[in-house]
Scaffold this active site. Structure first.
Site, PDB file in Angstrom:
ATOM      1  N   CYS A   1       0.921  -1.129  -0.025  1.00  0.00           N
ATOM      2  CA  CYS A   1      -0.063  -0.037  -0.125  1.00  0.00           C
ATOM      3  C   CYS A   1       0.684   1.121  -0.200  1.00  0.00           C
ATOM      4  O   CYS A   1       2.157   1.082   0.109  1.00  0.00           O
ATOM      5  CB  CYS A   1      -0.877   0.100   1.242  1.00  0.00           C
ATOM      6  SG  CYS A   1      -1.627  -1.670   1.613  1.00  0.00           S
TER       7      CYS A   1
ATOM      8  N   ARG B   1       1.195   1.873  -5.752  1.00  0.00           N
ATOM      9  CA  ARG B   1       1.265   0.990  -5.043  1.00  0.00           C
ATOM     10  C   ARG B   1       0.360   0.323  -4.476  1.00  0.00           C
ATOM     11  O   ARG B   1       0.016  -0.747  -3.725  1.00  0.00           O
ATOM     12  CB  ARG B   1       2.007   1.504  -3.524  1.00  0.00           C
ATOM     13  CG  ARG B   1       3.195   2.445  -3.805  1.00  0.00           C
ATOM     14  CD  ARG B   1       3.871   3.110  -2.488  1.00  0.00           C
ATOM     15  NE  ARG B   1       4.065   1.819  -1.637  1.00  0.00           N
ATOM     16  CZ  ARG B   1       5.147   1.252  -1.575  1.00  0.00           C
ATOM     17  NH1 ARG B   1       6.085   1.316  -2.186  1.00  0.00           N
ATOM     18  NH2 ARG B   1       5.266   0.091  -0.695  1.00  0.00           N
TER      19      ARG B   1
ATOM     20  N   TRP C   1      -3.816  -1.599  -1.163  1.00  0.00           N
ATOM     21  CA  TRP C   1      -3.743  -2.971  -1.980  1.00  0.00           C
ATOM     22  C   TRP C   1      -4.095  -4.194  -1.014  1.00  0.00           C
ATOM     23  O   TRP C   1      -3.434  -4.455  -0.393  1.00  0.00           O
ATOM     24  CB  TRP C   1      -2.361  -2.978  -2.823  1.00  0.00           C
ATOM     25  CG  TRP C   1      -2.265  -4.377  -3.555  1.00  0.00           C
ATOM     26  CD1 TRP C   1      -1.788  -5.565  -2.978  1.00  0.00           C
ATOM     27  CD2 TRP C   1      -2.448  -4.413  -4.943  1.00  0.00           C
ATOM     28  NE1 TRP C   1      -1.825  -6.431  -4.102  1.00  0.00           N
ATOM     29  CE2 TRP C   1      -2.348  -5.564  -5.263  1.00  0.00           C
ATOM     30  CE3 TRP C   1      -3.007  -3.546  -5.890  1.00  0.00           C
ATOM     31  CZ2 TRP C   1      -2.405  -6.134  -6.581  1.00  0.00           C
ATOM     32  CZ3 TRP C   1      -3.274  -3.913  -6.954  1.00  0.00           C
ATOM     33  CH2 TRP C   1      -3.132  -5.527  -7.307  1.00  0.00           C
TER      34      TRP C   1
ATOM     35  N   ASN D   1       1.191  -0.308   6.094  1.00  0.00           N
ATOM     36  CA  ASN D   1       1.638  -0.861   4.746  1.00  0.00           C
ATOM     37  C   ASN D   1       2.360  -2.155   5.291  1.00  0.00           C
ATOM     38  O   ASN D   1       3.278  -2.152   5.998  1.00  0.00           O
ATOM     39  CB  ASN D   1       2.244  -0.057   3.944  1.00  0.00           C
ATOM     40  CG  ASN D   1       3.032  -1.026   2.734  1.00  0.00           C
ATOM     41  OD1 ASN D   1       2.480  -1.721   2.306  1.00  0.00           O
ATOM     42  ND2 ASN D   1       4.256  -0.410   2.289  1.00  0.00           N
ATOM     43  N   GLY D   2       1.906  -3.270   4.818  1.00  0.00           N
ATOM     44  CA  GLY D   2       2.699  -4.629   5.168  1.00  0.00           C
ATOM     45  C   GLY D   2       1.873  -5.565   5.697  1.00  0.00           C
ATOM     46  O   GLY D   2       0.454  -5.472   5.240  1.00  0.00           O
TER      47      GLY D   2
ATOM     48  N   GLU E   1       9.757 -19.876 -18.631  1.00  0.00           N
ATOM     49  CA  GLU E   1       9.422 -18.578 -18.125  1.00  0.00           C
ATOM     50  C   GLU E   1      10.456 -17.602 -18.714  1.00  0.00           C
ATOM     51  O   GLU E   1      10.209 -16.615 -19.135  1.00  0.00           O
ATOM     52  CB  GLU E   1       9.300 -18.722 -16.528  1.00  0.00           C
ATOM     53  CG  GLU E   1       9.270 -17.289 -16.213  1.00  0.00           C
ATOM     54  CD  GLU E   1       7.859 -16.355 -16.399  1.00  0.00           C
ATOM     55  OE1 GLU E   1       7.747 -15.581 -16.286  1.00  0.00           O
ATOM     56  OE2 GLU E   1       7.158 -17.307 -17.118  1.00  0.00           O
TER      57      GLU E   1
ATOM     58  N   LYS F   1       9.928 -14.593 -21.297  1.00  0.00           N
ATOM     59  CA  LYS F   1      10.385 -12.933 -20.926  1.00  0.00           C
ATOM     60  C   LYS F   1      11.210 -12.397 -22.006  1.00  0.00           C
ATOM     61  O   LYS F   1      10.628 -11.265 -22.508  1.00  0.00           O
ATOM     62  CB  LYS F   1      11.124 -13.007 -19.653  1.00  0.00           C
ATOM     63  CG  LYS F   1      10.646 -13.319 -18.417  1.00  0.00           C
ATOM     64  CD  LYS F   1       9.429 -12.482 -17.848  1.00  0.00           C
ATOM     65  CE  LYS F   1       8.211 -12.912 -18.419  1.00  0.00           C
ATOM     66  NZ  LYS F   1       7.043 -13.200 -17.698  1.00  0.00           N
TER      67      LYS F   1
ATOM     68  N   GLU G   1       8.814 -11.740 -24.966  1.00  0.00           N
ATOM     69  CA  GLU G   1       7.995 -10.491 -24.689  1.00  0.00           C
ATOM     70  C   GLU G   1       8.602  -9.216 -24.747  1.00  0.00           C
ATOM     71  O   GLU G   1       8.060  -8.410 -25.259  1.00  0.00           O
ATOM     72  CB  GLU G   1       7.245 -10.641 -23.217  1.00  0.00           C
ATOM     73  CG  GLU G   1       6.373 -11.685 -22.684  1.00  0.00           C
ATOM     74  CD  GLU G   1       5.491 -11.488 -21.706  1.00  0.00           C
ATOM     75  OE1 GLU G   1       4.859 -10.939 -21.283  1.00  0.00           O
ATOM     76  OE2 GLU G   1       6.300 -12.077 -20.579  1.00  0.00           O
TER      77      GLU G   1
ATOM     78  N   HIS H   1      15.304 -35.365 -31.041  1.00  0.00           N
ATOM     79  CA  HIS H   1      14.090 -35.809 -31.886  1.00  0.00           C
ATOM     80  C   HIS H   1      13.725 -34.619 -32.954  1.00  0.00           C
ATOM     81  O   HIS H   1      12.711 -34.653 -33.238  1.00  0.00           O
ATOM     82  CB  HIS H   1      13.141 -36.231 -30.905  1.00  0.00           C
ATOM     83  CG  HIS H   1      13.581 -37.190 -29.882  1.00  0.00           C
ATOM     84  ND1 HIS H   1      13.915 -38.502 -30.244  1.00  0.00           N
ATOM     85  CD2 HIS H   1      13.532 -36.966 -28.648  1.00  0.00           C
ATOM     86  CE1 HIS H   1      14.091 -39.378 -29.283  1.00  0.00           C
ATOM     87  NE2 HIS H   1      14.219 -38.331 -28.221  1.00  0.00           N
TER      88      HIS H   1
ATOM     89  N   LYS I   1      -1.337  -6.049 -20.064  1.00  0.00           N
ATOM     90  CA  LYS I   1      -1.039  -6.551 -18.986  1.00  0.00           C
ATOM     91  C   LYS I   1      -2.116  -7.618 -18.407  1.00  0.00           C
ATOM     92  O   LYS I   1      -1.722  -8.875 -17.817  1.00  0.00           O
ATOM     93  CB  LYS I   1      -0.902  -5.579 -17.694  1.00  0.00           C
ATOM     94  CG  LYS I   1      -0.781  -6.047 -16.194  1.00  0.00           C
ATOM     95  CD  LYS I   1       0.707  -6.594 -16.234  1.00  0.00           C
ATOM     96  CE  LYS I   1       1.251  -7.383 -15.150  1.00  0.00           C
ATOM     97  NZ  LYS I   1       2.436  -8.249 -14.957  1.00  0.00           N
TER      98      LYS I   1
HETATM   99  C1  AGP Z   1       3.490 -12.513 -18.643  1.00  0.00           C
HETATM  100  O1  AGP Z   1       4.573 -11.724 -18.481  1.00  0.00           O
HETATM  101  C2  AGP Z   1       2.254 -11.964 -19.412  1.00  0.00           C
HETATM  102  N1  AGP Z   1       2.134 -10.559 -18.719  1.00  0.00           N
HETATM  103  C3  AGP Z   1       1.144 -13.043 -19.476  1.00  0.00           C
HETATM  104  O2  AGP Z   1       1.599 -14.112 -20.379  1.00  0.00           O
HETATM  105  C4  AGP Z   1       0.560 -13.390 -18.456  1.00  0.00           C
HETATM  106  O3  AGP Z   1       1.206 -14.031 -17.639  1.00  0.00           O
HETATM  107  C5  AGP Z   1      -0.911 -13.900 -18.852  1.00  0.00           C
HETATM  108  O4  AGP Z   1      -1.520 -12.885 -19.554  1.00  0.00           O
HETATM  109  C6  AGP Z   1      -1.744 -14.352 -17.459  1.00  0.00           C
HETATM  110  O5  AGP Z   1      -1.945 -13.257 -16.564  1.00  0.00           O
HETATM  111  P1  AGP Z   1      -2.577 -13.417 -15.185  1.00  0.00           P
HETATM  112  O6  AGP Z   1      -1.548 -14.175 -14.430  1.00  0.00           O
HETATM  113  O7  AGP Z   1      -3.168 -12.305 -14.801  1.00  0.00           O
HETATM  114  O8  AGP Z   1      -3.734 -14.506 -15.514  1.00  0.00           O
END
Ligand code: AGP
Length: 613
Positions: free
Chosen positions: A2, A33, A79, A105-106, A486, A490, A493, A509, A608
């Protein structure tokens, strides 16, 4: 996570500056935040509290924060971690006789037992928050001491977890009392006024002279002084020794001096992981989730993107530690698994935003077939938690960068804790191993910190090499596979490198056909001697085709000699690979993006939260 702020104006400043405006504008600067509810308390003739659910601008239209008058006040933008976002759970919180108002906050780890004791002593609680125990604790001590500061200190000494606390009271109208451990807090020093805030952006339009408060510091500010004591040493702190001048611009300050939110959020992971753990250790819903999983016929786990990688990691750790088959699938593919589901089955839906449509659709389809739903989310009261039977929350705080970073390490920390508890509940995990993993999980925050400290330089070097190529492979085996995926996601992306990830045993394979001189291959080497031995062969076969092979693995790994570059991470139980190994991969992606001149916070073609199918 927060945002909190406090302002103490001297008589002169009180005439020129409007405390309501100072607090409101400061909270606006802290809204990154947390933004699900907010509130303000000011001392005028009496203690006045205004608070509610919603964003600051809307709330001000309803509650006129900016019109508030007085010389001393505190504010909070929330938050939610404990208690859904609503008018009651918004901060500030007060005691039974409304003598003290507190913003915090915490995450308080021991709030439920403190609440029980206070209730037995007749205190009446209005909210579901952990924070509300603080004003009641101060009230309890004040009955005895009659001294606000002593009562405040006694209350703080009983708290476990993370906290930045501000308290105001009409008993001492020109003071704000504060305490700090793990959550950020600064003092903004002014001429004839002083401020307190979670972060520098909130005070920058009034002063550039700040003191960064250290853990276990407690004290108070008045318009003319800052009094500080160190609870750990019991000694008074010479504030003047800690004053520093901030050079940052406002946008820099919102990123705490980091050039991008992505890098800031990568460095927030030690705190985020630790607070997520505090929450889990204290979460009454964990036993309920364990019961559901123990009694389940079949267990499924799903998510999209990064959340799917956390889901896949849980299917591996849960199967190995609890001996129960756990099926992971990408949420947009839920149709494939539906026909085999029914009463008695459990689906875990992982989603940081809690709003991803693919995952919501999977949830609804499984639920219609009588499947029990456990959600793992970072946003309280979002759609997926609202429609689930049990929800476990991570405490990463708001994630601004589109590329998920701290939400991945907090998801995997929480899910690994769940896997251990499940292993114990079904009697599969022997006490010794259970204790070892729980010990590692308890120090997950410092493991991430250690990984961060040792990764920076080498990650930059690897990023330079990989960013020269348009494609790359990210390979691993077993528990390392979701982490490698992962890492590949990254760099796809934010740096637009076509990175593919698959279990390394598959190379021969087919995929190895793509490998030629200096083709970058990143190996994720889990802390598991059996998997490490298998990966030695996979590294050899890539090197034999001229690949540029780099590795992220535990210190002293046997793979070091074989690799062009080796990035060591702290040794921990194999199940904690996401916590130890992901950070360097996030940094490689970040530096590759910067190297190529891209903005890692706003990657092209991405949002996002994906609320469409
Ligand atoms: C990850 O870096 C991306 N922003 C995207 O793959 C994300 O993980 C995916 O859209 C799932 O989002 P969520 O965790 O909010 O469900």
């Amino acid at each position: 996570m927060c945002g909190i702020i406090g302002a103490c104006l001297g008589s002169q400043a009180c005439m020129n500056l409007l405390i309501g405006e100072i607090i409101f504008n400061g909270l606006l600067r802290l809204e990154y935040r947390g933004y699900d509810s907010a509130g303000v308390a000011v001392i005028a003739d009496e203690l006045m509290v205004r608070k509610g659910k919603g964003k600051l601008i809307e709330l001000n239209a309803r509650l006129s924060f900016k019109e508030l008058r007085g010389c001393t006040g505190i504010g909070h933008t929330r938050w939610a971690t404990h208690g859904v976002p609503n008018d009651i759970n918004a901060h500030p919180h007060v005691d039974c006789r409304k003598m003290f108002a507190v913003v915090h906050n915490g995450v308080l780890e021991n709030f439920s037992e403190l609440k029980r004791v206070l209730k037995n002593r007749g205190h009446v609680f209005a909210s579901d928050t952990d924070t509300e125990v603080i004003p009641h604790l101060v009230e309890e001590h004040y009955y005895r001491t009659g001294n606000v500061y002593e009562s405040f200190k006694e209350a703080v000494k009983t708290l476990k977890g993370s906290y930045a606390i501000l308290l105001v009271t009409s008993l001492e109208p020109f003071k704000i009392f504060f305490a700090k451990k793990d959550s950020p807090l600064i003092i903004g020093l002014g001429e004839g006024f002083n401020l307190l805030a979670s972060d520098i952006p909130a005070v920058l339009s009034h002063t550039r002279s700040v003191v960064v408060i250290r853990d276990y510091w407690v004290g108070f500010i008045t318009p003319d002084e800052a009094f500080v004591e160190d609870l750990a040493s019991g000694r008074r702190v010479e504030v003047k020794d800690y004053i520093r001048t901030v050079e940052w611009s406002l946008s820099e300050a919102e990123k705490s001096g980091y050039p991008h939110f992505m890098l800031k959020e990568i460095y927030e992971q030690p705190r985020a992981v630790m607070e997520t753990l505090y929450g889990a250790l204290n979460d009454q819903l964990i036993p309920e989730a364990i019961k559901l999983l123990t009694d389940a016929g079949k267990i499924y786990v799903t998510g999209a993107g990064t959340s799917f990688h956390a889901a896949e990691h849980f299917s591996i750790t849960g199967t190995r530690l609890a001996g129960k088959p756990i099926i992971s699938f990408i949420s947009s593919e839920y149709d494939t698994y539906l026909p085999a589901t029914g009463e008695g089955d459990v689906l875990i839906v992982v989603s940081q935003s809690g709003e991803t449509m693919d995952s919501l659709k999977a949830l609804r389809a499984f639920k219609r077939r009588g499947v029990r739903i456990i959600a793992v989310s970072n946003v309280i009261d979002s759609a997926i938690p609202r429609e689930s039977h049990v929800t476990l929350y991570t405490r990463a705080g708001p994630e601004i960068g589109v590329a998920a970073t701290k939400t991945f390490t907090t998801q995997t920390t929480l899910l690994t804790y769940l896997a251990v508890r499940l292993g114990e509940a079904v009697g599969r995990l022997d006490v010794g191993e259970g204790r070892e993993i729980l010990g590692n999980i308890r120090s997950a925050g410092s493991l991430v910190k250690e990984a961060l400290e040792s990764a920076e330089k080498l990650a930059k070097k690897m990023a330079t090499a990989i960013s020269r190529s348009s494609s790359a492979y990210y390979l691993s085996r077993g528990v390392g596979v979701p982490v490698a995926k992962e890492g590949a996601l990254k760099i796809k992306e934010v740096a637009y490198v076509h990175a593919e990830s698959y279990p390394a045993g598959e190379s021969k394979h087919g995929p190895i056909a793509l490998v030629e001189n200096s083709f970058p291959v990143v190996f994720v080497i889990p802390n598991d001697s059996y998997l490490e031995a298998l990966l030695l062969g996979n590294i050899e076969e890539m090197k034999a085709r001229g690949a540029y092979v780099v590795g992220v693995g535990p210190e002293g790994s046997r793979t070091m000699e074989l690799l062009n570059e080796f990035l060591p991470v702290p040794r921990a139980h194999w199940a904690l690979a996401p916590v130890t190994h992901t950070v360097p991969l996030q940094l490689i992606a970040y530096y590759a993006a910067v190297e190529k001149g891209f903005d890692p916070d706003k990657p092209r073609n991405l949002a996002k939260t994906v609320t469409v199918e």
